[in-house]
Scaffold this motif. Structure first.
Motif, short mmCIF file in Angstrom:
data_model
loop_
_atom_site.label_atom_id
_atom_site.label_comp_id
_atom_site.label_asym_id
_atom_site.label_seq_id
_atom_site.Cartn_x
_atom_site.Cartn_y
_atom_site.Cartn_z
N UNK A 1 43.59 20.44 -94.69
CA UNK A 1 43.42 21.16 -93.19
C UNK A 1 42.53 22.09 -92.96
N UNK A 2 41.30 21.63 -91.64
CA UNK A 2 40.46 21.76 -91.56
C UNK A 2 40.41 22.13 -90.16
N UNK A 3 39.60 23.70 -89.22
CA UNK A 3 38.70 23.86 -88.09
C UNK A 3 38.09 24.00 -87.23
N UNK A 4 38.42 22.81 -86.36
CA UNK A 4 37.18 22.18 -85.10
C UNK A 4 36.94 22.96 -84.07
N UNK A 5 36.32 21.89 -83.41
CA UNK A 5 35.78 22.96 -82.15
C UNK A 5 35.48 22.24 -81.30
N UNK A 6 36.23 22.82 -79.71
CA UNK A 6 35.52 21.70 -78.18
C UNK A 6 34.49 22.86 -77.98
N UNK A 7 34.06 21.36 -77.41
CA UNK A 7 32.68 21.87 -76.14
C UNK A 7 33.24 22.73 -75.17
N UNK A 8 32.43 23.99 -74.52
CA UNK A 8 32.56 24.45 -73.32
C UNK A 8 32.68 22.95 -72.82
N UNK A 9 33.24 23.26 -71.48
CA UNK A 9 33.31 22.28 -70.70
C UNK A 9 34.00 22.42 -69.46
N UNK A 10 33.55 21.51 -67.87
CA UNK A 10 34.19 21.40 -67.17
C UNK A 10 35.39 20.88 -67.16
N UNK A 11 36.26 21.21 -65.53
CA UNK A 11 37.59 20.60 -65.28
C UNK A 11 37.18 20.99 -64.37
N UNK A 12 38.86 20.23 -63.65
CA UNK A 12 39.47 20.52 -62.29
C UNK A 12 40.60 20.74 -62.32
N UNK A 13 40.68 22.04 -61.05
CA UNK A 13 42.43 22.33 -61.40
C UNK A 13 42.84 21.89 -60.44
N UNK A 14 43.55 20.94 -60.66
CA UNK A 14 44.82 19.40 -60.26
C UNK A 14 45.71 19.82 -59.50
N UNK A 15 45.88 21.33 -58.94
CA UNK A 15 46.34 21.38 -57.87
C UNK A 15 45.65 22.14 -56.40
N UNK A 16 44.07 22.15 -56.80
CA UNK A 16 43.44 22.59 -55.97
C UNK A 16 42.29 21.66 -55.79
#
Length: 76
Positions: free
Chosen positions: A35-50
């Motif tokens: 078991x380990x801890x991993x990190x996700x970097x800050x990233x840009x996404x898109x709101x699927x509704x708007x």
């Protein structure tokens, strides 16, 4: 049962897994996995509704890597 559910069950039963992962350490169970801890970097996404661009913050999450013995046993 998926990885997240397995991690949750083991963490609830022992309590130690969550404490160790929160401290940034890995938990290795010989013959089973790690078991380990991993990190996700800050990233840009898109709101699927708007369709609007949004910033998704960095996060850390628990992960599990199966050990060789477990992989061998399952592959039979």
């Amino acid at each position: 049962m998926n990885k997240t559910e397995l991690i949750d069950k083991v963490a609830k039963k022992t309590g130690l897994v969550a404490v160790e992962l929160d401290a940034g350490r890995k938990v290795q169970i010989t013959g089973f996995g790690t078991f380990v801890t991993r990190r996700r970097k800050k990233r840009m996404g898109r709101n699927p509704q708007t369709g609007e661009a949004i910033s998704i913050p960095a996060t850390k999450f628990p992960a599990f890597a199966a050990g060789k013995a477990l992989k061998t046993r399952i592959a039979k």
